[in-house]
Design a protein around this motif. Structure first.
Motif, PDB file in Angstrom:
ATOM      1  N   UNK A 177       2.653   9.131  -6.285  1.00 51.98           N
ATOM      2  CA  UNK A 177       3.088  10.506  -6.007  1.00 51.98           C
ATOM      3  C   UNK A 177       4.321  10.853  -6.835  1.00 51.98           C
ATOM      4  N   UNK A 178       5.262   9.930  -6.944  1.00 48.00           N
ATOM      5  CA  UNK A 178       6.459  10.163  -7.761  1.00 48.00           C
ATOM      6  C   UNK A 178       6.095  10.423  -9.218  1.00 48.00           C
ATOM      7  N   UNK A 179       5.080   9.712  -9.700  1.00 52.45           N
ATOM      8  CA  UNK A 179       4.678   9.847 -11.105  1.00 52.45           C
ATOM      9  C   UNK A 179       3.751  11.038 -11.320  1.00 52.45           C
ATOM     10  N   UNK A 180       3.380  11.734 -10.251  1.00 47.22           N
ATOM     11  CA  UNK A 180       2.487  12.876 -10.381  1.00 47.22           C
ATOM     12  C   UNK A 180       1.028  12.481 -10.513  1.00 47.22           C
ATOM     13  N   UNK A 181       0.709  11.242 -10.207  1.00 48.21           N
ATOM     14  CA  UNK A 181      -0.673  10.752 -10.265  1.00 48.21           C
ATOM     15  C   UNK A 181      -1.340  11.051  -8.930  1.00 48.21           C
ATOM     16  N   UNK A 182      -2.548  11.598  -9.013  1.00 47.01           N
ATOM     17  CA  UNK A 182      -3.287  11.912  -7.792  1.00 47.01           C
ATOM     18  C   UNK A 182      -3.646  10.619  -7.054  1.00 47.01           C
ATOM     19  N   UNK A 183      -3.511  10.670  -5.750  1.00 52.27           N
ATOM     20  CA  UNK A 183      -3.840   9.515  -4.913  1.00 52.27           C
ATOM     21  C   UNK A 183      -5.116   9.853  -4.153  1.00 52.27           C
TER      22      UNK A 183
ATOM     23  N   UNK B 168      11.429   9.834   1.811  1.00 53.20           N
ATOM     24  CA  UNK B 168      10.555   8.666   1.922  1.00 53.20           C
ATOM     25  C   UNK B 168      11.128   7.481   1.153  1.00 53.20           C
ATOM     26  N   UNK B 169      11.738   7.747   0.008  1.00 51.06           N
ATOM     27  CA  UNK B 169      12.359   6.667  -0.771  1.00 51.06           C
ATOM     28  C   UNK B 169      13.477   6.001   0.017  1.00 51.06           C
ATOM     29  N   UNK B 170      14.285   6.811   0.673  1.00 52.10           N
ATOM     30  CA  UNK B 170      15.381   6.267   1.479  1.00 52.10           C
ATOM     31  C   UNK B 170      14.833   5.415   2.620  1.00 52.10           C
ATOM     32  N   UNK B 171      13.812   5.930   3.280  1.00 54.17           N
ATOM     33  CA  UNK B 171      13.208   5.195   4.393  1.00 54.17           C
ATOM     34  C   UNK B 171      12.530   3.913   3.904  1.00 54.17           C
ATOM     35  N   UNK B 172      11.870   3.990   2.754  1.00 56.35           N
ATOM     36  CA  UNK B 172      11.253   2.790   2.183  1.00 56.35           C
ATOM     37  C   UNK B 172      12.312   1.741   1.879  1.00 56.35           C
ATOM     38  N   UNK B 173      13.418   2.141   1.300  1.00 53.16           N
ATOM     39  CA  UNK B 173      14.498   1.203   1.003  1.00 53.16           C
ATOM     40  C   UNK B 173      15.024   0.535   2.260  1.00 53.16           C
ATOM     41  N   UNK B 174      15.174   1.325   3.312  1.00 53.57           N
ATOM     42  CA  UNK B 174      15.643   0.778   4.590  1.00 53.57           C
ATOM     43  C   UNK B 174      14.641  -0.231   5.152  1.00 53.57           C
ATOM     44  N   UNK B 175      13.350   0.112   5.078  1.00 58.50           N
ATOM     45  CA  UNK B 175      12.321  -0.797   5.596  1.00 58.50           C
ATOM     46  C   UNK B 175      12.218  -2.071   4.760  1.00 58.50           C
ATOM     47  N   UNK B 176      12.400  -1.944   3.465  1.00 60.66           N
ATOM     48  CA  UNK B 176      12.373  -3.139   2.607  1.00 60.66           C
ATOM     49  C   UNK B 176      13.505  -4.082   3.012  1.00 60.66           C
ATOM     50  N   UNK B 177      14.681  -3.517   3.279  1.00 60.34           N
ATOM     51  CA  UNK B 177      15.803  -4.348   3.715  1.00 60.34           C
ATOM     52  C   UNK B 177      15.530  -4.965   5.082  1.00 60.34           C
ATOM     53  N   UNK B 178      14.965  -4.190   5.991  1.00 59.94           N
ATOM     54  CA  UNK B 178      14.653  -4.705   7.335  1.00 59.94           C
ATOM     55  C   UNK B 178      13.606  -5.821   7.254  1.00 59.94           C
ATOM     56  N   UNK B 179      12.622  -5.653   6.345  1.00 57.21           N
ATOM     57  CA  UNK B 179      11.617  -6.705   6.151  1.00 57.21           C
ATOM     58  C   UNK B 179      12.271  -7.970   5.606  1.00 57.21           C
ATOM     59  N   UNK B 180      13.234  -7.813   4.700  1.00 54.24           N
ATOM     60  CA  UNK B 180      13.942  -8.984   4.166  1.00 54.24           C
ATOM     61  C   UNK B 180      14.692  -9.702   5.296  1.00 54.24           C
ATOM     62  N   UNK B 181      15.312  -8.923   6.186  1.00 54.73           N
ATOM     63  CA  UNK B 181      15.998  -9.516   7.339  1.00 54.73           C
ATOM     64  C   UNK B 181      15.002 -10.256   8.241  1.00 54.73           C
TER      65      UNK B 181
ATOM     66  N   UNK C 268       0.842  -1.200   0.000  1.00 54.58           N
ATOM     67  CA  UNK C 268       0.000   0.000   0.000  1.00 54.58           C
ATOM     68  C   UNK C 268       0.876   1.248   0.000  1.00 54.58           C
ATOM     69  N   UNK C 269       1.891   1.261   0.845  1.00 53.14           N
ATOM     70  CA  UNK C 269       2.790   2.412   0.948  1.00 53.14           C
ATOM     71  C   UNK C 269       3.573   2.598  -0.361  1.00 53.14           C
ATOM     72  N   UNK C 270       4.095   1.511  -0.906  1.00 54.54           N
ATOM     73  CA  UNK C 270       4.856   1.600  -2.159  1.00 54.54           C
ATOM     74  C   UNK C 270       3.996   2.111  -3.310  1.00 54.54           C
ATOM     75  N   UNK C 271       2.774   1.610  -3.408  1.00 55.45           N
ATOM     76  CA  UNK C 271       1.870   2.038  -4.489  1.00 55.45           C
ATOM     77  C   UNK C 271       1.585   3.533  -4.395  1.00 55.45           C
ATOM     78  N   UNK C 272       1.299   4.019  -3.191  1.00 59.05           N
ATOM     79  CA  UNK C 272       1.026   5.449  -3.007  1.00 59.05           C
ATOM     80  C   UNK C 272       2.259   6.279  -3.328  1.00 59.05           C
ATOM     81  N   UNK C 273       3.411   5.826  -2.886  1.00 70.45           N
ATOM     82  CA  UNK C 273       4.663   6.543  -3.156  1.00 70.45           C
ATOM     83  C   UNK C 273       4.947   6.600  -4.656  1.00 70.45           C
ATOM     84  N   UNK C 274       4.756   5.500  -5.358  1.00 68.01           N
ATOM     85  CA  UNK C 274       4.984   5.467  -6.803  1.00 68.01           C
ATOM     86  C   UNK C 274       4.030   6.413  -7.532  1.00 68.01           C
TER      87      UNK C 274
END
Length: 192
Positions: free
Chosen positions: A76-82, A152-165, A68-74
């Motif tokens: 916003x990055x693409x300029x699509x209204x959420x 947010x991208x940096x934090x998302x990347x960190x959380x993705x790695x933590x989830x993998x761990x 859900x978080x990744x979809x919303x972030x993507x």
């Protein structure tokens, strides 16, 4: 002589009765111990199964919330209204009950428990920041103000790695439980 044979018969009868009673008590005690051991093994198997289900739901709950978080972030990055209401509903469903149940359980390894809590807190914070960004852009604000989306991208990347761990540790624990439960099942089977 008749008295002697009667005494021998009486002693033999009492001895046989004592042996029979002793054997009955001994067999009953062994059977009782076996039943207790079987109940303990079954209880262990059920506990292992319950923990496997709980750990598996933890893995899936975290993935749904992250999606859900990744979809919303993507978007916003693409300029699509959420759609704020849809985002709130998705976060509530994915991050609400299932993730809170999964991420706030007491896990056997304190490092796993701490990691799960860190991910839950991080996803909650990201959801909040994204919500603010969705509101700001809906009101006509510029995307990436103060590089918010980059942070947010940096934090998302960190959380993705933590989830993998976390997933690696959860899978390890699930496999351990499955092997233990399998060994308990094999031990409980009567030998042919």
């Amino acid at each position: 002589m008749a008295d002697t044979s009667a005494i021998y018969a009486l002693i033999s009868g009492l001895g046989g009765a004592a042996l029979g009673a002793g054997a009955t008590v001994y067999v009953s005690i062994r059977q009782f111990r076996r039943e207790i051991a079987e109940r303990d093994k079954e209880r262990s198997r059920l506990q292992a199964r319950e923990e496997i289900v709980r750990l598996t739901s933890l893995r899936f709950a975290g993935r749904a919330w992250l999606d859900v978080v990744l979809r919303a972030k993507q978007n916003l990055d693409a300029g699509v209204a959420v759609d704020l209401e849809k985002f709130d509903q998705d976060v509530k469903e994915a991050g609400g009950a299932a993730a809170q149940q999964g991420y706030r359980v007491v896990l056997p390894d304190p490092s796993v428990e701490g990691l799960a809590a860190e991910i839950s807190d991080g996803l909650s914070d990201l959801s909040w920041y994204l919500r603010r960004e969705i509101i700001r852009t809906a009101e006509g604000g510029e995307p990436n103000r103060f590089n918010t989306l980059g942070i947010l991208s940096t934090e998302l990347g960190r959380l993705i790695q933590r989830r993998a761990d976390l997933n690696a540790k959860l899978i390890e624990r699930i496999e351990e439980l499955a092997l233990d439960a399998g060994a308990a099942i094999d031990q409980a089977r009567p030998e042919a």
